[in-house]
Design a protein around this motif. Structure first.
Motif: not given
Length: 229
Positions: A154-158
């Motif tokens: 979830l750091k790169s994918n919302s």
């Protein structure tokens, strides 16, 4: 089980997992009361609440049966924030602020319809437009309904976009309001504390009413929502 909400949660879990299949007759209320360790009236209230949502059919002297074809309410489209920003011809950005597995406060637990003691995934993230704050996302996810979220980066994918693309829902509810920015919210959105923020609160659930996620979206001052009819 101490409350009808606990019984409701367990019955919905069994419906969702097809322990009781469509068309099947449920055990008698007295038998369920013995199994759950509660009063028959508690079971009755839980089953009645589920029946009102169209998932169970109850007949006097005929027992309670799982509906073969549950009646679905009208659904709505959940916008992907990235696309909202890109449609404004602005550059999209995203930053994960925090990700924690924790017990929700009572009000949120009731909103998510989870039993006491169950942990949820709590996410806070900031979406930006042209490197400026656009919307603050405060989201809770039921990992028992969506266990796959545990391995998502979830750091790169919302969470917003991942849920829309990967987790089907059959219904939900939402509210629109204005709220005053707290000190923390104001700092994240680069506005003054107490500023009026356009606020969206939304909850989605599965066919058998298991809540997937509840989210609170706080938009920057001056934001206007457009709805196509």
């Amino acid at each position: 089980m101490n409350s009808w909400l606990d019984v409701q949660t367990e019955v919905l879990r069994r419906l969702h997992n097809r322990v009781w299949k469509p068309g099947e007759l449920l055990p008698a209320e007295t038998d369920l009361a013995i199994e759950f360790g509660c009063a028959r009236s508690t079971v009755n209230r839980a089953l009645q609440a589920i029946a009102e949502e169209g998932l169970l059919e109850r007949k006097r002297r005929g027992g309670t049966r799982v509906v073969v074809h549950p009646q679905r309410k009208a659904t709505f489209t959940i916008p992907v924030i990235r696309l909202q920003i890109e449609q404004l011809q602005r550059d999209y950005g995203y930053r994960l602020i925090s990700r924690r597995v924790q017990r929700p406060p009572l009000k949120l637990r009731e909103c998510m319809k989870v039993p006491a003691g169950q942990n949820l995934l709590h996410i806070k993230a900031l979406h930006t437009a042209d490197q400026m704050p656009f919307v603050l996302e405060d989201r809770w996810i039921n990992t028992q309904v969506v266990p796959e979220i545990a391995t998502v980066d979830l750091k790169s994918n919302s969470a917003n976009e991942w849920l829309v693309e990967n987790v089907p829902f059959s219904g939900g509810d939402y509210s629109l309001s204005a709220s005053m920015a707290s000190d923390t919210e104001a700092a994240a959105l680069s506005c003054e504390p107490g500023a009026s923020l356009f606020t969206v609160e939304r909850r989605t659930h599965t066919e058998y009413l298991s809540v997937i996620t509840a989210v609170r979206l706080l938009y920057i001052p001056g934001y206007k929502m457009r709805i196509d009819l």
